[in-house]
Design a protein around this motif. Sequence first.
Motif, PDB file in Angstrom:
ATOM      1  N   ALA A 146      15.571   5.286 -18.515  1.00 26.17           N
ATOM      2  CA  ALA A 146      14.554   5.205 -19.563  1.00 26.17           C
ATOM      3  C   ALA A 146      13.478   6.277 -19.420  1.00 26.17           C
ATOM      4  CB  ALA A 146      13.910   3.823 -19.541  1.00 26.17           C
ATOM      5  N   GLY A 147      13.589   7.109 -18.387  1.00 29.26           N
ATOM      6  CA  GLY A 147      12.610   8.168 -18.175  1.00 29.26           C
ATOM      7  C   GLY A 147      11.335   7.702 -17.508  1.00 29.26           C
ATOM      8  N   ASN A 148      11.364   6.526 -16.854  1.00 26.28           N
ATOM      9  CA  ASN A 148      10.178   5.975 -16.183  1.00 26.28           C
ATOM     10  C   ASN A 148      10.470   5.656 -14.723  1.00 26.28           C
ATOM     11  OD1 ASN A 148       8.401   5.856 -18.513  1.00 26.28           O
ATOM     12  ND2 ASN A 148       9.742   4.226 -19.270  1.00 26.28           N
ATOM     13  N   ALA A 149      11.113   6.586 -14.023  1.00 22.33           N
ATOM     14  CA  ALA A 149      11.488   6.344 -12.625  1.00 22.33           C
ATOM     15  C   ALA A 149      10.283   6.031 -11.750  1.00 22.33           C
ATOM     16  CB  ALA A 149      12.229   7.572 -12.070  1.00 22.33           C
ATOM     17  N   GLY A 150       9.104   6.540 -12.106  1.00 23.25           N
ATOM     18  CA  GLY A 150       7.910   6.309 -11.307  1.00 23.25           C
ATOM     19  C   GLY A 150       7.411   4.878 -11.320  1.00 23.25           C
ATOM     20  N   LEU A 151       7.912   4.046 -12.243  1.00 23.12           N
ATOM     21  CA  LEU A 151       7.477   2.650 -12.295  1.00 23.12           C
ATOM     22  C   LEU A 151       8.129   1.788 -11.218  1.00 23.12           C
ATOM     23  CD1 LEU A 151       7.433   1.906 -16.148  1.00 23.12           C
ATOM     24  CD2 LEU A 151       5.486   2.378 -14.636  1.00 23.12           C
ATOM     25  N   ALA A 171      17.658  -5.051  -7.831  1.00 17.63           N
ATOM     26  CA  ALA A 171      16.887  -3.852  -7.484  1.00 17.63           C
ATOM     27  C   ALA A 171      17.616  -2.552  -7.840  1.00 17.63           C
ATOM     28  CB  ALA A 171      16.512  -3.877  -6.006  1.00 17.63           C
ATOM     29  N   PRO A 172      18.906  -2.377  -7.473  1.00 12.62           N
ATOM     30  CA  PRO A 172      19.581  -1.139  -7.866  1.00 12.62           C
ATOM     31  C   PRO A 172      19.650  -0.965  -9.380  1.00 12.62           C
ATOM     32  CG  PRO A 172      20.818  -2.240  -6.131  1.00 12.62           C
ATOM     33  CD  PRO A 172      19.771  -3.207  -6.604  1.00 12.62           C
ATOM     34  N   TYR A 173      19.919  -2.050 -10.087  1.00  9.10           N
ATOM     35  CA  TYR A 173      20.014  -1.959 -11.545  1.00  9.10           C
ATOM     36  C   TYR A 173      18.667  -1.616 -12.168  1.00  9.10           C
ATOM     37  CZ  TYR A 173      21.174  -3.021 -16.382  1.00  9.10           C
ATOM     38  OH  TYR A 173      21.370  -2.914 -17.725  1.00  9.10           O
ATOM     39  N   VAL A 174      17.597  -2.310 -11.722  1.00 12.11           N
ATOM     40  CA  VAL A 174      16.264  -2.057 -12.261  1.00 12.11           C
ATOM     41  C   VAL A 174      15.838  -0.612 -11.987  1.00 12.11           C
ATOM     42  CG1 VAL A 174      13.808  -2.647 -12.042  1.00 12.11           C
ATOM     43  CG2 VAL A 174      15.526  -4.459 -12.172  1.00 12.11           C
ATOM     44  N   GLY A 175      16.067  -0.149 -10.756  1.00 12.03           N
ATOM     45  CA  GLY A 175      15.696   1.218 -10.417  1.00 12.03           C
ATOM     46  C   GLY A 175      16.443   2.247 -11.243  1.00 12.03           C
ATOM     47  N   THR A 176      17.755   2.031 -11.428  1.00 19.10           N
ATOM     48  CA  THR A 176      18.558   2.961 -12.232  1.00 19.10           C
ATOM     49  C   THR A 176      18.167   2.874 -13.699  1.00 19.10           C
ATOM     50  OG1 THR A 176      20.387   2.646 -10.659  1.00 19.10           O
ATOM     51  CG2 THR A 176      20.924   3.702 -12.744  1.00 19.10           C
ATOM     52  N   TRP A 177      17.841   1.683 -14.181  1.00 19.97           N
ATOM     53  CA  TRP A 177      17.417   1.511 -15.572  1.00 19.97           C
ATOM     54  C   TRP A 177      16.100   2.234 -15.844  1.00 19.97           C
ATOM     55  CZ3 TRP A 177      13.200  -0.786 -18.004  1.00 19.97           C
ATOM     56  CH2 TRP A 177      13.331  -0.966 -19.386  1.00 19.97           C
ATOM     57  N   PHE A 178      15.150   2.128 -14.901  1.00 19.55           N
ATOM     58  CA  PHE A 178      13.890   2.874 -15.041  1.00 19.55           C
ATOM     59  C   PHE A 178      14.164   4.374 -15.157  1.00 19.55           C
ATOM     60  CE2 PHE A 178      11.236  -0.653 -12.962  1.00 19.55           C
ATOM     61  CZ  PHE A 178      10.582  -0.944 -14.149  1.00 19.55           C
ATOM     62  N   ALA A 179      15.094   4.870 -14.308  1.00 23.07           N
ATOM     63  CA  ALA A 179      15.420   6.298 -14.344  1.00 23.07           C
ATOM     64  C   ALA A 179      16.039   6.686 -15.678  1.00 23.07           C
ATOM     65  CB  ALA A 179      16.370   6.640 -13.196  1.00 23.07           C
ATOM     66  N   VAL A 190       0.813  -1.216   0.000  1.00 22.63           N
ATOM     67  CA  VAL A 190       0.000   0.000   0.000  1.00 22.63           C
ATOM     68  C   VAL A 190       0.850   1.271   0.000  1.00 22.63           C
ATOM     69  CG1 VAL A 190      -1.674   1.331   1.354  1.00 22.63           C
ATOM     70  CG2 VAL A 190      -1.950  -1.148   1.121  1.00 22.63           C
ATOM     71  N   LEU A 191       1.986   1.259   0.713  1.00 18.81           N
ATOM     72  CA  LEU A 191       2.728   2.494   0.976  1.00 18.81           C
ATOM     73  C   LEU A 191       4.010   2.680   0.175  1.00 18.81           C
ATOM     74  CD1 LEU A 191       2.354   2.600   4.872  1.00 18.81           C
ATOM     75  CD2 LEU A 191       1.085   3.933   3.180  1.00 18.81           C
ATOM     76  N   ALA A 192       4.478   1.650  -0.533  1.00 15.42           N
ATOM     77  CA  ALA A 192       5.750   1.785  -1.260  1.00 15.42           C
ATOM     78  C   ALA A 192       5.714   2.942  -2.253  1.00 15.42           C
ATOM     79  CB  ALA A 192       6.101   0.483  -1.979  1.00 15.42           C
ATOM     80  N   VAL A 193       4.639   3.041  -3.019  1.00 18.03           N
ATOM     81  CA  VAL A 193       4.542   4.092  -4.044  1.00 18.03           C
ATOM     82  C   VAL A 193       4.500   5.484  -3.419  1.00 18.03           C
ATOM     83  CG1 VAL A 193       3.144   5.027  -5.929  1.00 18.03           C
ATOM     84  CG2 VAL A 193       3.498   2.549  -5.736  1.00 18.03           C
TER      85      VAL A 193
END
Length: 433
Positions: A399-404, A389-397, A323-326
């Motif tokens: 790609a311009g989709n850090a909010g995912l 997790a660090p790689y996925v989070g940095t990859w989202f950033a 519920v709270l992660a986002v």
Amino acid sequence: MPSAQDTAPDRAVDDGRPPSRLRQLAAASVGNAVEWYDWYAYSFLAAYFADQIFPKSSGNSLVPLLSSFAVFAVGFFMRPVGGLVMGAVADRRGRRSALTLTILLMGGGSLLVALTPTYASAGVLAPVVLVIARLVQGLSVGGEFAASTTFLVESAGPGRRGLFSSFQYVSTSIGQLLASGIAALLAGQLSDRQMGQWGWRVAFLVGAVLSLLGLWIRRGAQETRSAERQAERPGLFEALRRHPRQSLLICGITVGGTIAYYTWTTYLPTYAQVNAGFDKGDSLTIGTLSLAFFAVLQPLGGLLSDRIGRKPLLLGFSLGFAVLAVPLLHLVSDAWISLLLVQCAGMVLLTGYTAIAAAVNAEVFPARVRAAGIGFPYSLTVAVFGGTAPYVGTWFAQAGNAGLFPWYVAVLCLVSFAVYLALPETARQPLER
């Protein structure tokens, strides 16, 4: 689950004498703290040495950081091998033998990281050496969780498995705290240029020396595996072959916990730097403060689980993050207080998993294959979801989709919530020795 008829008296054994509970805790905890200091120093210092080991892309300044986190993930993929092999050593030769071997491997890997040449001086050999060092450390850490989890829980007195279990993450947090604290101290005393040139190496040299201290303390530990069990020689894949349901259960128990844990304790400072422009040194300082808070919470969570059971804490953790992660990750800004509050709030929720993970896992498997049974599925899940997790989070950033990324965390925690709902309560069941 093992039955009551199969259980022995609730005490650790070594040539017939019950060991000192405090001494057993120290042997597991000090060595575990050193292991995890060596492992986490890499993550905390990646932003400083990435440019030294990996060539910069002219088009994107995030490429060296992505490359260093990719190596971080590669190390995680050795963890299932370590969990299987070192777990088998613990089941065949005893928990103490496995714990001694894992800390030797970790110290050697840390020394190799410290001596890794730069790309400018050695070319492609530099990232090759770094990958080898992380593979050695991944093997060690995968085996460490399997061996120390079984060792701690089997050392516990009646009604204290949750409390003893909590010291798995108390010591892990202390190791992270040392890594974060030393990284913050170095960053505060040295310039960014000095940190990039040689300062980061100091932390890994310290880790190699601390490994010798952990080895000395562990040599005084007493074996927790009974004499009858030590005579057994289970096969390498026996746990997977004979207990497939329990193996899948470990994966479900772990998936939400590992993504939340590595996001909040390891990646969050970098997340703040990449997505909110947060200062490197300040993010490391906040990480240090929140880790100290987290370590204090663990025994309280363990004691609470011994009183009310494991399931209420697990359900509170997983539903809380789903519920709270986002909203929590969206609150991260360049303000000092925002990162501190977000990190500490996550630590409170996370305690519902971390304080009792060792006990919950140990209570799933019989003693004969407990270490290997826990080690492989746990480490595989951590490798796939925690290490990336660090790689996925940095990859989202990138790609311009850090909010995912916050949604990614929330969904995995929801998966574990479903598993916890079906999980039987094991807090008051006897543990097979």
